[in-house]
Each structure stands twice: as C-alpha cells, then as structure tokens.
Design a protein around this motif. Sequence first.
Motif, PDB file in Angstrom:
ATOM      1  N   MET A  42       0.899  -1.180  -0.062  1.00  0.00           N
ATOM      2  CA  MET A  42       0.146  -0.082  -0.027  1.00  0.00           C
ATOM      3  C   MET A  42       0.924   1.092   0.214  1.00  0.00           C
ATOM      4  O   MET A  42       0.409   2.131  -0.703  1.00  0.00           O
ATOM      5  N   MET A  43       1.857   1.100   0.751  1.00  0.00           N
ATOM      6  CA  MET A  43       2.674   2.415   0.959  1.00  0.00           C
ATOM      7  C   MET A  43       3.471   2.723  -0.320  1.00  0.00           C
ATOM      8  O   MET A  43       3.723   3.631  -0.862  1.00  0.00           O
ATOM      9  N   GLN A  44       4.105   1.441  -0.787  1.00  0.00           N
ATOM     10  CA  GLN A  44       4.965   1.480  -1.844  1.00  0.00           C
ATOM     11  C   GLN A  44       4.016   2.109  -3.164  1.00  0.00           C
ATOM     12  O   GLN A  44       4.304   3.076  -4.033  1.00  0.00           O
ATOM     13  N   ASN A  45       2.864   1.639  -3.282  1.00  0.00           N
ATOM     14  CA  ASN A  45       1.846   2.245  -4.303  1.00  0.00           C
ATOM     15  C   ASN A  45       1.446   3.708  -4.201  1.00  0.00           C
ATOM     16  O   ASN A  45       1.532   4.429  -5.180  1.00  0.00           O
ATOM     17  N   PHE A  46       1.316   3.925  -2.916  1.00  0.00           N
ATOM     18  CA  PHE A  46       1.052   5.463  -2.381  1.00  0.00           C
ATOM     19  C   PHE A  46       2.312   6.158  -3.327  1.00  0.00           C
ATOM     20  O   PHE A  46       2.011   7.323  -3.624  1.00  0.00           O
ATOM     21  N   ALA A  99       4.292   5.625  -5.520  1.00  0.00           N
ATOM     22  CA  ALA A  99       4.173   5.717  -7.082  1.00  0.00           C
ATOM     23  C   ALA A  99       3.082   6.519  -7.473  1.00  0.00           C
ATOM     24  O   ALA A  99       3.400   7.308  -8.474  1.00  0.00           O
ATOM     25  N   ASN A 100       2.073   6.531  -6.778  1.00  0.00           N
ATOM     26  CA  ASN A 100       0.948   7.377  -7.260  1.00  0.00           C
ATOM     27  C   ASN A 100       1.286   8.704  -7.076  1.00  0.00           C
ATOM     28  O   ASN A 100       0.618   9.506  -7.829  1.00  0.00           O
ATOM     29  N   PHE A 101       1.869   8.960  -5.799  1.00  0.00           N
ATOM     30  CA  PHE A 101       1.903  10.354  -5.669  1.00  0.00           C
ATOM     31  C   PHE A 101       3.018  10.938  -6.458  1.00  0.00           C
ATOM     32  O   PHE A 101       3.049  12.164  -7.083  1.00  0.00           O
TER      33      PHE A 101
END
Lengths: 219, 609
Positions: free
Chosen positions: B183-187, B189-191
């Motif tokens: 979740m954090m890594q996706n966050f 990347a998304n940011f």
Amino acid sequence: MMANTSSTYSFKVVLLGEGCVGKTSVVLRYVEDKFNEKHITTLQASFLNKKLNIAGKRLNLAIWDTAGQERFHALGPIYYRMSNGAVLVYDITDEDSFEKVKNWVKELRKMLGNDICLTIAGNKIDLEKQRTVMQEDAERYAQSVGAVHFHTSAKLNRGIEEMFLELSQRMLEKAQEFDLAKASEMSRRGSMRRNVVVVDDEDLPTSSSNSRSVCCLSG
Amino acid sequence: MQPWIDEARSSTLSSNPVPMMEPSISKISIDIKCKKCKDFYGTPQQLGFCSVCYQNHLKQQKHRTELARERENTVEVVRQSPKQPGFSKFEDKIKQQGAKKLKNKLKDLLKPNTKESSAPEQLLLDPDTQAELDKLHSELPPPILANPALEPDVRDVIRDVIIRLTHATEQEKAPCVEDLSEMMQNFYANFAKRMESHKIYEDTTPSEREFLLGYVEKYAMICLYPILFCPPFTEDEEQDLAIQERIRQLQWVSAKHLDCGIEETNTTVLNLVYNSMGKLLEMDSARAPQDKLSRVVDCCRDIFLFLQGGPASADEFFPALIFLVLKTNLVRLKSNIHYVTRFCNANLLNAGEAGYFFTHLSGAVRFIEDLTAHHLGMDPVEFEEYMSGKRACSSFWESAMFVIESLHTMDEGLSTLSDLAAIQSKVLDGTIQMRSDLDTFCADITASIDRISAEIPLQFMSQEKVEFDGHLSGEGDWLVSPLQPQSDDPSTALQPDSSTTLQPDSSTTSQPEGSTTQNPPSLSSEDIIQPSLETTQLPVQNLKRGSSSAHETQGTAQHSTPQAGQTSYQGFSSQRLQIPSIPCAMEVLPMTSLQLALNRAVTVQTAKL
C-alpha cells in the motif's frame, strides 16, 4: 532497476569476482581513470556512479562492488537483486578465479534469468606471459552463457572503457525493449511481455559478443 | 535476567535521593533549628534535621525506595541498559505496546473527527512526533510554500494514506505487513504520478517534486511509525531478540576472525570506529525510513575513514561492516531493517549509495545469522566452545571500547573545561578592558577638567561669588531694618504685591539713573567666556530681581528669591487690587537702599578688576 524519469536511465551494475582479481582497479580506472595512484579522490571504490551519454540518451551507472571472499558467497542474491548488468572479473593468471566466475554466472542466470546483461572480463592482460586461463576457452564459455567477453588491463587501461560502454548499450537496449513491451502490454493487456524480452535477448548478446571481443583483442 | 536487574537497581540506589535532596534548602537552614522537632539544632549535613529526626528520616527514605523497587519488579519496567540490550529491548517493547494500545484507543475515540477535521492526525500525536513534524514542515523550500494550492493537496494526500493504513491495521484481525508495505509503495508511486500529471504540480521543478515525494514519505511515516514499526502482527520482535542473543554470543569474534583491516590497537582508528558505531545506534532513534537510511549511510561512510590503505573496495568494507554490527549490537536491529525495507520508497532503496549501504547492512545481518565455524575458518569444536561460553575470550575489543568510551567522556569533560577556560579568559579580558576603559575615562575626565579649568579662571568665579555673597550679607545686615515690616507680614500674598509694585518702580527709577545700565556692560567686559557669564549672571539676576525680592526674603533664604520673583509675576494681575494699599513711602526707602547696594557692588567689582 530502471527509472527512466525525464529520459535518464539508471542502471545498477554489480561487480563480481574473487578477492585479488582487480575489481577495484578496474572500476577505479573506469570512473576515475587512475590506477594505483596516491591522489585518488574517492575514499571508497565500493559504490561508484558514472554518467554517460549513448545515442542522446542519458545513462547513470551505479556500480556496486561486492565482497569477493568465499565466505560471503552465499550473500550474493542480496546484492545482485534488481541489477541490470553484471561484470564478472577474473584474473587470467588464476584458474580458480575463472571457475568462480562460472559459479557466479550459473547463479545469476538461475536467479535473474535473462533480465541481466552479463559481461566477463579477463583482467591483468599485462601479465599475458603468466596466463593460465586460455583465451579461447574463456570466450567460448562466455558465448555459451550469453555473456560478452572482454580482455582488460586496469594497469595499461585496456578494454575497460569499451567493456562498460558495450554493457551500457546492451542495458539500454533491454530497457527500451522493456518499455516497448510494457507499452504494448498496456494496449493489448496480454502477458506476452516476458517471452518477448527473452527471445530478443537471446539473439542480441551472442551476435554482438563475437564482433566486440574480436575488436577488443585487436585493439 | 536477575543479576543485571540487581545491577541496575544498585546503580539507582547508589544515586538514591538521600544525599541529593535539595542542598540549597539545607544551606538556607544552616542556622535554623531542626526542621521537624524544632527542639534541637539541625545541621546541613543532616538536611536540617537534628540527629534523631535524621535517623527517622533515613529510615522512611529507605522504606520508600524499597517500595518503589518492589513496584518496579512487579511491572518489570527496567531502564534500558546498553550492556544487555536484548532484555531491555523487551521491556521497552512492553511499554511501547502499552502506548500503542492507548494510541489506538485514542484513535477510536477520535475517529468521527478524522474525516472532517483538516489535520486529524495531529490530534493523536505526542509532542515529540509533533515537534518532528513541525521541523520537517519548516524545512519545506519556500517555492513550495509559496504555492497556495500545493500544501492543502499534499496534506490531503498524506491524510488519506494515513487513514487508509491505520484502518488497514485496525480492521483486519491479522493484517499482513506485506500488504501494508505494498500500500505504501503504491502510494509513493501514485503520488509521483500525481505530481507528473496533476495541474497543481505543473509549476514544480523535478527537484522540487523529488523533495515533495521525500516530504510526503517522511511525514506519513513519522505519523505511522508507532503502528508500523515492529508491529505486533509480525515476528519482528522475536527476530530482534534472536539476533540480539546471537550477537551477544558472538561477542568474542575479533577483527582478525573476519579478516578485516581494522587496527584494533590504533587509537585514532578506535575513535573512528566508536563514532561510526554511534551513528549506527542513531538509526534506532530516527522515525522516518529515509532518516534511518541516512544514518546507515553516515555510518558506512565513516567505515571508509578507518579502512586505511587506498580506496577501500567491498572486500574490505563488508567485513568491517559486519564487525561493526557485531560490536554495536543495535537494539531492534531486525525491526529497523524490516521497517526500512517495507516502507522506504523502493526507488530510493534500490538505487544510489543509500541502497548500496543498506543492502550491505542487510547482508551483514544475514551473515551474522548464518555464521558458522566454516565462515571464520576455525575449528567447529572451538567455535562451539566459544558460542556456548565454555571458552572465554579475553576480548581485547571490550576493554578497548571501554577505554575509548572513557576517553570520549574525558574528551567531553576536557572540552567543557576548555570552554569554561575560554569563557573565563573572556571575562578576564573584559575586566582588563573595563579597567583600562575606566582609566582612560578618568584620565579623560581629569584632562577635560584640567583643560576647562585652564581655560576658565576658576579663581575669579569663586572670588566673585564670595565677594558678592559677602556684600549681600553685608547689605542684608545693613538692610535689615527697612525689611523688617515686610518679613513681619505673615501672609505670602503680600510679598508678590511688594515686588510687583517694585518692579515698575525699579525700572523707572533705575533707568534715569543709569547706574544699572552701566552695570551689565561692565560685567560683560569682564566675562570673556560664556560659562563665567552664567555664573556672574546669577548674581546679576539676583541683583535685578533682588532689587525687589532680596529685601523681602533677606532673613529667610537666598534660594527662594528667584521663586518669589516668579510668583510675583503671576500674582501681578490677580493682586493688582491690593497695589494701592501699599504705602508708597515704604517702597521708597528700600529702593534707595538697593540702589546704594548696587552701586557699591559695582564699584567693588570694578575695583577688583
């Protein structure tokens, strides 16, 4: 791993090889163009960055030195995880070091498959007279595993620049293929990507390896 | 566990509160009677108690500490001791988990607010975290702060991820840490993508975006640190304990065993090792994964400082790092590594120097875990003996580190002393400076006084004054009889009357005579310099006004004469009515006598000249 933000490719290259094969000298010759000199600016030769341009593309090589001692051999996977290229250095006067390279190659292919670009460097060609690893054997082996073989001498500054340049080109090609595959995958939503890359990869290094190693030998 | 608890306790006992109890109070009460019974005298040595009360006091004190100790034993809250971090860590953990539960409860309480309030996470934070966040916020570069749309968006993004992760940890029975990490890594990347594409961020430069990404990561992770660092739903804690124990067993491993080029006998090298160890220890105190990472980088950079003989390759660096990890025995080592691996932006972790050093740290930990006799090139039996503690190793390193530590303490003391010395010399310099300033000031003053006294004939002034006073008094004596009726008047109102009537008179009388007009020129000719004029003017004024007032207040005081003169002007209009009431004859007499006095003074002065 590659992050091609703003058209700069970052590549991780691991430097593998037994203790006294001259890994440090090779990388210092490449990055600082110095050999055994007192006024080497860097305190360390373990992690070095090199920026270069290939065909208008900016590349940043992060060269990771690894401890070559036998006792740390098992830790290998920790280091070459996510790397784009590997330079496997052996000493042409030391048969054992070449055997080590073979081990590394096996392991790398096992762990990373063909995602990694391999280069084998026969170092210390200034000591040609004491050579124990046969030139033909080494080259044949390299070809058989899809690696490019180079004859280098950090002392005489032979073949090192060419070796890294060639490796960078291969890594760049692979990265661009990867990008393309990703783009096409996104459009097709297919899962063919991996296969496509592998097929292209198989052809590429072998074809280039012959010409390059020959050219280097002559030079 | 028992022996070292006792050790810790004895250390607390040795510094137990009895001798430390407010010496200032005892100093104050030196002369006072016993604080308790007031019958006998107390002494400062006995904290102001008399001997009997002091004994009682000691007994009470002892009882209290014993009670406290018992309480400590039951709760098992023991201060962290660097020697046995394995256990102290465990204790810490218990405390931490207690705090965690409390925090979660807090969050539950505040949940309705989290959706609406602009900064919900701030409600839940302890002051330390808040301070850290404030510091982080203050480091934002001005261009980012200047953009009004940026900050709210960034804050929203951070809040969103914090809420999502806290929910994920709370709602699931056994949350999977890998999912949280993803979740954090996706966050991240998304940011990063958001910054690339979103309109708000189109004005930002790539370096600013990079900074913002780091900021978001740090901010979110500092907030989430309590729930994501060594979370209870992982085995981090057990692993921590295991590695701690393992490292403790391996304390006998020397630099020679690892073939690393650390000169254990070289003081400078030892100092550098000590510094490097300190930096590694700091890793535990940092909260954001990035910060932890940068501590590792600092530590590793230091390692290259003490590896001598040309630029060090990994062949030299890695054994040294293992050695350092072994000797440092960082608390919560595994938790720290897991935390960084899971929640640090993967792009950062896999590339660059930080990634390189962190990978080597993980490698070192791995090596320590898997270490066998074979790795150290020694006999397995011997290895086992060392591990089981059968064979004790007179560790040179231990004593060396002890010495280094003491040396450092000494260095600190010395630097404090030198600081003090510097301050003292500064004070001394200041004193000397002040003294010389004073001297020069005195010299200046005396010089200027000398100069002024040289320029102005002092004798003249004093002579004149003396002369004049004498004359006045003489005149006073002489004038006593005409003044008598006025001084007899009890009301002060009369005084102005007389003066007001006098003044017009004096002007009329003096002008025709010309004696008074003659007076000023003669004076001015005498007074070459201004100051003396002033001094001479006073008598002149006195004379002029004295023409009216000198007579009235003759017997009383000289000082009141100018005042009287002034009040006379005020009273002029208001008391005009009374003017006619004053007999004219009375005025004439003093006037003539004044004229006489004036003339006499003038003649005296001219005669003097």
